[in-house]
Structure formats: structure tokens, C-alpha cells
Design a protein around this motif. Sequence first.
Motif, PDB file in Angstrom:
ATOM      1  N   UNK A 190    -105.982 -18.698  22.414  1.00  0.00           N
ATOM      2  CA  UNK A 190    -106.149 -17.405  21.774  1.00  0.00           C
ATOM      3  C   UNK A 190    -106.608 -17.457  20.340  1.00  0.00           C
ATOM      4  N   UNK A 191    -106.977 -18.645  19.851  1.00  0.00           N
ATOM      5  CA  UNK A 191    -107.472 -18.758  18.481  1.00  0.00           C
ATOM      6  C   UNK A 191    -108.895 -18.237  18.354  1.00  0.00           C
ATOM      7  N   UNK A 192    -109.324 -18.046  17.127  1.00  0.00           N
ATOM      8  CA  UNK A 192    -110.687 -17.613  16.825  1.00  0.00           C
ATOM      9  C   UNK A 192    -111.345 -18.696  15.981  1.00  0.00           C
ATOM     10  N   UNK A 193    -112.602 -19.063  16.336  1.00  0.00           N
ATOM     11  CA  UNK A 193    -113.318 -20.133  15.642  1.00  0.00           C
ATOM     12  C   UNK A 193    -114.491 -19.544  14.863  1.00  0.00           C
ATOM     13  N   UNK A 194    -114.494 -19.791  13.558  1.00  0.00           N
ATOM     14  CA  UNK A 194    -115.575 -19.363  12.673  1.00  0.00           C
ATOM     15  C   UNK A 194    -116.411 -20.581  12.313  1.00  0.00           C
ATOM     16  N   UNK A 195    -117.726 -20.515  12.585  1.00  0.00           N
ATOM     17  CA  UNK A 195    -118.614 -21.634  12.270  1.00  0.00           C
ATOM     18  C   UNK A 195    -119.630 -21.220  11.218  1.00  0.00           C
ATOM     19  N   UNK A 196    -119.859 -22.135  10.270  1.00  0.00           N
ATOM     20  CA  UNK A 196    -120.853 -21.939   9.222  1.00  0.00           C
ATOM     21  C   UNK A 196    -121.780 -23.152   9.259  1.00  0.00           C
ATOM     22  N   UNK A 197    -123.052 -22.923   9.577  1.00  0.00           N
ATOM     23  CA  UNK A 197    -124.001 -24.001   9.833  1.00  0.00           C
ATOM     24  C   UNK A 197    -125.044 -24.068   8.722  1.00  0.00           C
ATOM     25  N   UNK A 198    -125.268 -25.303   8.223  1.00  0.00           N
ATOM     26  CA  UNK A 198    -126.407 -25.494   7.331  1.00  0.00           C
ATOM     27  C   UNK A 198    -127.370 -26.466   7.996  1.00  0.00           C
ATOM     28  N   UNK A 199    -128.281 -27.061   7.247  1.00  0.00           N
ATOM     29  CA  UNK A 199    -129.327 -27.894   7.837  1.00  0.00           C
ATOM     30  C   UNK A 199    -128.769 -29.105   8.578  1.00  0.00           C
ATOM     31  N   UNK A 200    -127.864 -29.828   7.961  1.00  0.00           N
ATOM     32  CA  UNK A 200    -127.397 -31.096   8.517  1.00  0.00           C
ATOM     33  C   UNK A 200    -125.974 -31.062   9.071  1.00  0.00           C
TER      34      UNK A 200
END
Length: 202
Positions: free
Chosen positions: A171-181
Amino acid sequence: MKKTLALFALALMLVSTGCGKTNNPAEEVKQDANAAVEEVKEKVDDAAQAANNAVNNAADAAQALLEDAKATMASIQAGTVDKKVAALDGVVPGINYEVITEKYGEPISYENQIAQFSNGLDMKVVNNVVEEVSTMYDGLYTPADIAVGMVDYSLNDAYGDASSVTMGDNGGVVYKYVDKNRTIEFTTRDGYISEIKCTLNK
């Protein structure tokens, strides 16, 4: 004289029509086999060159990632790094493992490519390169001063809109922040950050 000229003309006609050619099947097979061998050699050489180029390109890419990781870690230490960079406790994915052991000493556990350190950091190490660093413990901060145990809305203040938001396990929530590498990922449960993970993009 006329007879000689007639014989000469006949010989020319035979040669021009191929009738004077000696057929030798064994020689023809040999020539065909030699041609096939040469063709295979060319293909092998081309494949070897392509493989060599691929290895060199991969090595160049790995070296570029390593240099970028070193420069980013130096910027973190100097306090000049972009706060949104994917790093945890000063560790940037892409760094070589020797730098980590110089920083933290030997891990308390190293099994199945996972090195666990006494401060609560876990690292996935592949071919002597840290591909992932994560923690479920508080007191270990990202460059944006985010740590496990903080409220989830602090992510928006520090990083802005996430690249993606998905449901995680339990039931968790995953926040992703993506850059180039690299990617930095925060798992939250009940409104609080429960895990931080930084990985190399592939």
C-alpha cells in the motif's frame, strides 16, 4: 597459307565460344571453396570489429559515468551541487566501489552483489561499480535534505513534480524523479518516507 588461316580462325572461334576451355570440376570446387572461406573471413573480421567497437563504447560510457559521479560527489562535499541530484549520504550511483570503502570502510555484509554498511546504507555493486544505493533508516540525507521518516509532502517542496507516482508494495506510494543518468525514488507509507533509493538509469 589459306589452310593455316582457316585453322587460326577456327581456333579463335572455339576460344571465343568457350569450346576450347578445359573443364576441371575439382578446380572449380576448390575456387568456390576458397571464395566461401574468404567471405567467411570478411564476415568474421567485420563481427570482431563491431564487437571491439561495442566494448570500447561501453568502456567509454562507463568511464564517463564514473567521472560524472566523482565530480558530483566532490560538488556534494563542497556544498555546490544541484540539490535535486540523485545521491544519498553523499554517494552517487556510478562511483567505483573503492571510493565507497575508503569513505565507509568494509561493509558488514556483502552477498549477492549487495553490500550493507553499518550506517544503514545498502549498495548494489556490479563489476566494481555502485549501481544502486538505498536505505530504510533515518539520519541519511539526500542533497535536498530529505531523509527517511520525513513527511511525504516535503518531496514536492524539495523536488517539484515527480516523474512518476505509482503504488508500491504494502500500500505504499513510490515517487520517482529521473534525470539523464540516474533516478532517485522515495517510497512512502502512511504519509511518511519509508525508503530512499538512487539508481543508475539503464
